[in-house]
Design a protein around this motif. Structure first.
Motif, PDB file in Angstrom:
ATOM      1  N   VAL A  50     -51.591  54.891  -5.403  1.00 19.86           N
ATOM      2  CA  VAL A  50     -51.674  53.472  -5.026  1.00 19.86           C
ATOM      3  C   VAL A  50     -50.278  52.870  -5.018  1.00 19.86           C
ATOM      4  CG1 VAL A  50     -54.029  52.958  -5.772  1.00 19.86           C
ATOM      5  CG2 VAL A  50     -52.166  52.872  -7.431  1.00 19.86           C
ATOM      6  N   ILE A  51     -50.122  51.841  -4.205  1.00 21.35           N
ATOM      7  CA  ILE A  51     -48.883  51.065  -4.233  1.00 21.35           C
ATOM      8  C   ILE A  51     -49.242  49.595  -4.182  1.00 21.35           C
ATOM      9  CG2 ILE A  51     -48.595  51.340  -1.715  1.00 21.35           C
ATOM     10  CD1 ILE A  51     -45.528  51.128  -2.283  1.00 21.35           C
ATOM     11  N   LEU A  52     -48.648  48.841  -5.093  1.00 17.36           N
ATOM     12  CA  LEU A  52     -48.877  47.400  -5.176  1.00 17.36           C
ATOM     13  C   LEU A  52     -47.670  46.703  -4.588  1.00 17.36           C
ATOM     14  CD1 LEU A  52     -50.968  45.372  -6.389  1.00 17.36           C
ATOM     15  CD2 LEU A  52     -49.518  45.308  -8.434  1.00 17.36           C
ATOM     16  N   LEU A  53     -47.923  45.766  -3.644  1.00 22.48           N
ATOM     17  CA  LEU A  53     -46.837  45.091  -2.931  1.00 22.48           C
ATOM     18  C   LEU A  53     -46.890  43.589  -3.189  1.00 22.48           C
ATOM     19  CD1 LEU A  53     -48.304  47.342  -0.702  1.00 22.48           C
ATOM     20  CD2 LEU A  53     -45.987  47.069   0.164  1.00 22.48           C
ATOM     21  N   PRO A  54     -46.138  43.084  -4.160  1.00 23.60           N
ATOM     22  CA  PRO A  54     -46.128  41.643  -4.447  1.00 23.60           C
ATOM     23  C   PRO A  54     -45.548  40.847  -3.282  1.00 23.60           C
ATOM     24  CG  PRO A  54     -45.209  42.913  -6.271  1.00 23.60           C
ATOM     25  CD  PRO A  54     -45.324  43.842  -5.106  1.00 23.60           C
ATOM     26  N   SER A  55     -46.047  39.631  -3.116  1.00 25.54           N
ATOM     27  CA  SER A  55     -45.565  38.708  -2.070  1.00 25.54           C
ATOM     28  C   SER A  55     -45.578  39.358  -0.695  1.00 25.54           C
ATOM     29  CB  SER A  55     -44.146  38.221  -2.405  1.00 25.54           C
ATOM     30  OG  SER A  55     -44.103  37.629  -3.680  1.00 25.54           O
ATOM     31  N   THR A  56     -46.645  40.119  -0.424  1.00 23.82           N
ATOM     32  CA  THR A  56     -46.721  40.871   0.834  1.00 23.82           C
ATOM     33  C   THR A  56     -48.064  40.663   1.512  1.00 23.82           C
ATOM     34  OG1 THR A  56     -45.268  42.556  -0.104  1.00 23.82           O
ATOM     35  CG2 THR A  56     -46.528  43.167   1.858  1.00 23.82           C
ATOM     36  N   GLU A  57     -48.032  40.266   2.768  1.00 21.25           N
ATOM     37  CA  GLU A  57     -49.259  40.130   3.539  1.00 21.25           C
ATOM     38  C   GLU A  57     -49.720  41.486   4.050  1.00 21.25           C
ATOM     39  OE1 GLU A  57     -48.370  37.377   6.623  1.00 21.25           O
ATOM     40  OE2 GLU A  57     -48.378  35.630   5.298  1.00 21.25           O
ATOM     41  N   LYS A  58     -50.967  41.531   4.524  1.00 17.91           N
ATOM     42  CA  LYS A  58     -51.556  42.790   4.968  1.00 17.91           C
ATOM     43  C   LYS A  58     -50.779  43.396   6.141  1.00 17.91           C
ATOM     44  CE  LYS A  58     -55.948  43.055   4.427  1.00 17.91           C
ATOM     45  NZ  LYS A  58     -57.421  42.928   4.559  1.00 17.91           N
ATOM     46  N   ALA A  76     -45.315  61.807  -3.566  1.00 20.09           N
ATOM     47  CA  ALA A  76     -44.887  60.797  -4.545  1.00 20.09           C
ATOM     48  C   ALA A  76     -43.459  60.346  -4.266  1.00 20.09           C
ATOM     49  CB  ALA A  76     -44.994  61.362  -5.965  1.00 20.09           C
ATOM     50  N   ASN A  77     -42.570  61.295  -3.973  1.00 18.61           N
ATOM     51  CA  ASN A  77     -41.174  60.954  -3.677  1.00 18.61           C
ATOM     52  C   ASN A  77     -41.058  60.161  -2.380  1.00 18.61           C
ATOM     53  OD1 ASN A  77     -40.259  62.273  -5.969  1.00 18.61           O
ATOM     54  ND2 ASN A  77     -39.930  64.208  -4.918  1.00 18.61           N
ATOM     55  N   THR A  78     -41.891  60.510  -1.395  1.00 15.98           N
ATOM     56  CA  THR A  78     -41.871  59.775  -0.125  1.00 15.98           C
ATOM     57  C   THR A  78     -42.234  58.312  -0.348  1.00 15.98           C
ATOM     58  OG1 THR A  78     -42.451  61.751   1.154  1.00 15.98           O
ATOM     59  CG2 THR A  78     -42.901  59.616   2.175  1.00 15.98           C
ATOM     60  N   LEU A  79     -43.299  58.080  -1.093  1.00 12.20           N
ATOM     61  CA  LEU A  79     -43.728  56.700  -1.376  1.00 12.20           C
ATOM     62  C   LEU A  79     -42.662  55.947  -2.163  1.00 12.20           C
ATOM     63  CD1 LEU A  79     -47.479  57.339  -2.335  1.00 12.20           C
ATOM     64  CD2 LEU A  79     -46.580  56.549  -0.137  1.00 12.20           C
ATOM     65  N   SER A  80     -42.071  56.617  -3.146  1.00 15.87           N
ATOM     66  CA  SER A  80     -41.052  55.972  -3.989  1.00 15.87           C
ATOM     67  C   SER A  80     -39.799  55.631  -3.199  1.00 15.87           C
ATOM     68  CB  SER A  80     -40.689  56.884  -5.173  1.00 15.87           C
ATOM     69  OG  SER A  80     -41.795  57.085  -6.016  1.00 15.87           O
ATOM     70  N   ILE A 126     -44.711  48.655  -6.693  1.00 13.67           N
ATOM     71  CA  ILE A 126     -45.101  49.546  -7.781  1.00 13.67           C
ATOM     72  C   ILE A 126     -45.944  50.686  -7.241  1.00 13.67           C
ATOM     73  CG2 ILE A 126     -46.276  49.733 -10.011  1.00 13.67           C
ATOM     74  CD1 ILE A 126     -43.865  47.854 -10.059  1.00 13.67           C
ATOM     75  N   VAL A 127     -45.492  51.933  -7.472  1.00 18.33           N
ATOM     76  CA  VAL A 127     -46.242  53.117  -7.042  1.00 18.33           C
ATOM     77  C   VAL A 127     -46.799  53.827  -8.267  1.00 18.33           C
ATOM     78  CG1 VAL A 127     -46.181  55.270  -5.736  1.00 18.33           C
ATOM     79  CG2 VAL A 127     -44.684  53.396  -5.086  1.00 18.33           C
ATOM     80  N   LEU A 141     -46.529  65.060 -13.876  1.00 13.11           N
ATOM     81  CA  LEU A 141     -46.127  65.881 -12.730  1.00 13.11           C
ATOM     82  C   LEU A 141     -45.170  65.140 -11.801  1.00 13.11           C
ATOM     83  CD1 LEU A 141     -46.392  68.448 -10.979  1.00 13.11           C
ATOM     84  CD2 LEU A 141     -48.368  67.357  -9.859  1.00 13.11           C
ATOM     85  N   THR A 142     -45.550  63.944 -11.375  1.00 11.41           N
ATOM     86  CA  THR A 142     -44.781  63.230 -10.354  1.00 11.41           C
ATOM     87  C   THR A 142     -43.761  62.244 -10.918  1.00 11.41           C
ATOM     88  OG1 THR A 142     -46.409  61.449 -10.205  1.00 11.41           O
ATOM     89  CG2 THR A 142     -46.749  63.378  -8.786  1.00 11.41           C
ATOM     90  N   GLY A 143     -43.928  61.849 -12.180  1.00 11.70           N
ATOM     91  CA  GLY A 143     -43.045  60.849 -12.758  1.00 11.70           C
ATOM     92  C   GLY A 143     -43.405  59.425 -12.399  1.00 11.70           C
ATOM     93  N   LEU A 144     -44.462  59.238 -11.598  1.00 13.57           N
ATOM     94  CA  LEU A 144     -44.920  57.888 -11.251  1.00 13.57           C
ATOM     95  C   LEU A 144     -45.656  57.266 -12.436  1.00 13.57           C
ATOM     96  CD1 LEU A 144     -46.392  58.499  -7.671  1.00 13.57           C
ATOM     97  CD2 LEU A 144     -44.112  57.651  -8.257  1.00 13.57           C
ATOM     98  N   PHE A 145     -45.867  55.953 -12.378  1.00 11.78           N
ATOM     99  CA  PHE A 145     -46.688  55.302 -13.399  1.00 11.78           C
ATOM    100  C   PHE A 145     -48.084  55.919 -13.399  1.00 11.78           C
ATOM    101  CE2 PHE A 145     -43.823  51.482 -12.823  1.00 11.78           C
ATOM    102  CZ  PHE A 145     -43.270  51.581 -14.096  1.00 11.78           C
ATOM    103  N   ASN A 146     -48.690  55.993 -14.601  1.00 13.35           N
ATOM    104  CA  ASN A 146     -50.060  56.494 -14.673  1.00 13.35           C
ATOM    105  C   ASN A 146     -51.052  55.344 -14.492  1.00 13.35           C
ATOM    106  OD1 ASN A 146     -50.273  55.162 -17.192  1.00 13.35           O
ATOM    107  ND2 ASN A 146     -49.592  56.985 -18.296  1.00 13.35           N
TER     108      ASN A 146
END
Length: 339
Positions: A265-273, A243-247, A255-256, A186-191
């Motif tokens: 979910v979104i994964l943020l490498p090298s990112t503090e809280k 989904a588009n907003t997050l992307s 990674i979304v 549906l969204t084209g994001l990673f599953n």
């Protein structure tokens, strides 16, 4: 009755051209990805027919444009593609027949990539289709004005375009299956499966290099209300809107993914809280300023969130990072309901 010599020579020439076309078709039949397919196709045509310049013109609104833009890592292929607006392409190519031209070539400049800086004397344009729909053309050019002179028989060129179109259909079907294996339909994001593999990789990388890693778990507030009020088609649009907003707001390295239903979910490498919190702030501000308007309905999309990072207590593995963010998201949702 004796056949004129010039006709015999023409028949021999046509047979040789047909043989080369057949060799090209055989060489591309087994290729099942866009990049290799087009790269091999262009190389084979240029090599077998001694074509100085060959490239693709792809309609921007076509179904393959985005895939070619995103998937191609080959610099040679990138330089051999010109992306053209559909309206402009159709104004140049009025039907799906090959076009030969050696005059007023500036009229065709939108079909020519910026990388082709040499002057050309004549041009051959062979439109290609995907499932009957025009998606672009294969173009050949030569400095010789007589090479592609109007009036020359284009039947073999038309056959090549037809064969390429059939092969392209096979490539597209395979690419779509491959895409669905890794992405939400549906969204084209990673599953979820792909995201969990990426999470394992990034968790190991962060531990190895002693760098930060944050994860945000999002849940769509009152999503059921949208489905119940406006119907599932509007609900699907709302999911795609989020989904588009997050992307669009994420960084290139983030990674979304859509885990399930209305969970993202979104994964943020090298990112503090703290930086992850700033990302959430930008998302909320964007959603507040840009409501979803569809089907006569207007919805202000709101989300609950939870953030986790490697420094959180109890996070000793990738699944712990995900579970911690999930738990904090539910806490946030419960607090909002109390308020």
């Amino acid at each position: 009755m004796e056949i004129p010599l010039h006709l015999i020579e023409q028949l021999k020439k046509n047979e040789e051209i047909a043989r080369k076309f057949n060799e090209i078709e055989i060489s591309i039949l087994s290729i099942l990805n866009f990049e290799d397919f087009f790269e091999r196709l262009l190389f084979q045509i240029a090599d077998k027919f001694n074509i100085p310049h060959i490239w693709l013109s792809i309609i921007r609104e076509s179904s393959i444009c985005e895939q070619l833009r995103d998937s191609s890592e080959s610099e040679a292929l990138k330089s051999a593609i010109a992306f053209v607006a559909q309206e402009r392409f159709i104004s140049i190519i009025k039907d799906q027949k090959p076009v030969l031209v050696n005059r007023n070539l500036t009229f065709f400049k939108d079909l020519i990539p910026d990388t082709l800086t040499e002057s050309i004397g004549s041009l051959a344009i062979a439109p290609i289709t995907l499932d009957g729909k025009l998606v672009g053309s294969i173009n050949q050019a030569d400095g010789d004005v007589r090479r592609f002179e109007p009036g020359i028989d284009t039947s073999l060129l038309e056959q090549l375009a037809q064969k390429v179109s059939l092969c392209l259909s096979n490539v597209t079907a395979h690419e779509q299956l491959k895409f669905l294996a890794f992405h939400d339909s549906l969204t084209g994001l990673f599953n979820r499966g792909v995201f969990e593999r990426i999470l394992d990789r990034e968790f190991s990388r962060a531990k190895r290099y002693d760098s930060e890693l944050s994860l945000i778990f999002f849940d769509f507030d009152d999503f059921k209300t949208i489905n119940d009020t406006a119907g599932h088609s509007i609900g699907d649009k709302a999911l795609c809107f989020l989904a588009n907003t997050l992307s669009n707001l994420k960084r290139k390295q983030d990674i979304v993914a859509r885990l399930a239903g209305d969970e993202f979910v979104i994964l943020l490498p090298s990112t503090e809280k703290k930086c992850a919190e700033q990302f959430i702030k930008r998302v909320n501000e964007h959603l507040e300023a840009n409501p979803l308007i569809s089907g006569g309905y207007t919805f202000n999309i709101r989300i609950s969130h939870g953030i986790s990072s490697l420094s959180d207590e109890g996070v000793s593995n990738p699944s712990g990072l995900l579970k911690t963010a999930d738990s904090k998201m539910y806490q946030h949702k419960a607090e909002k309901k109390k308020r």
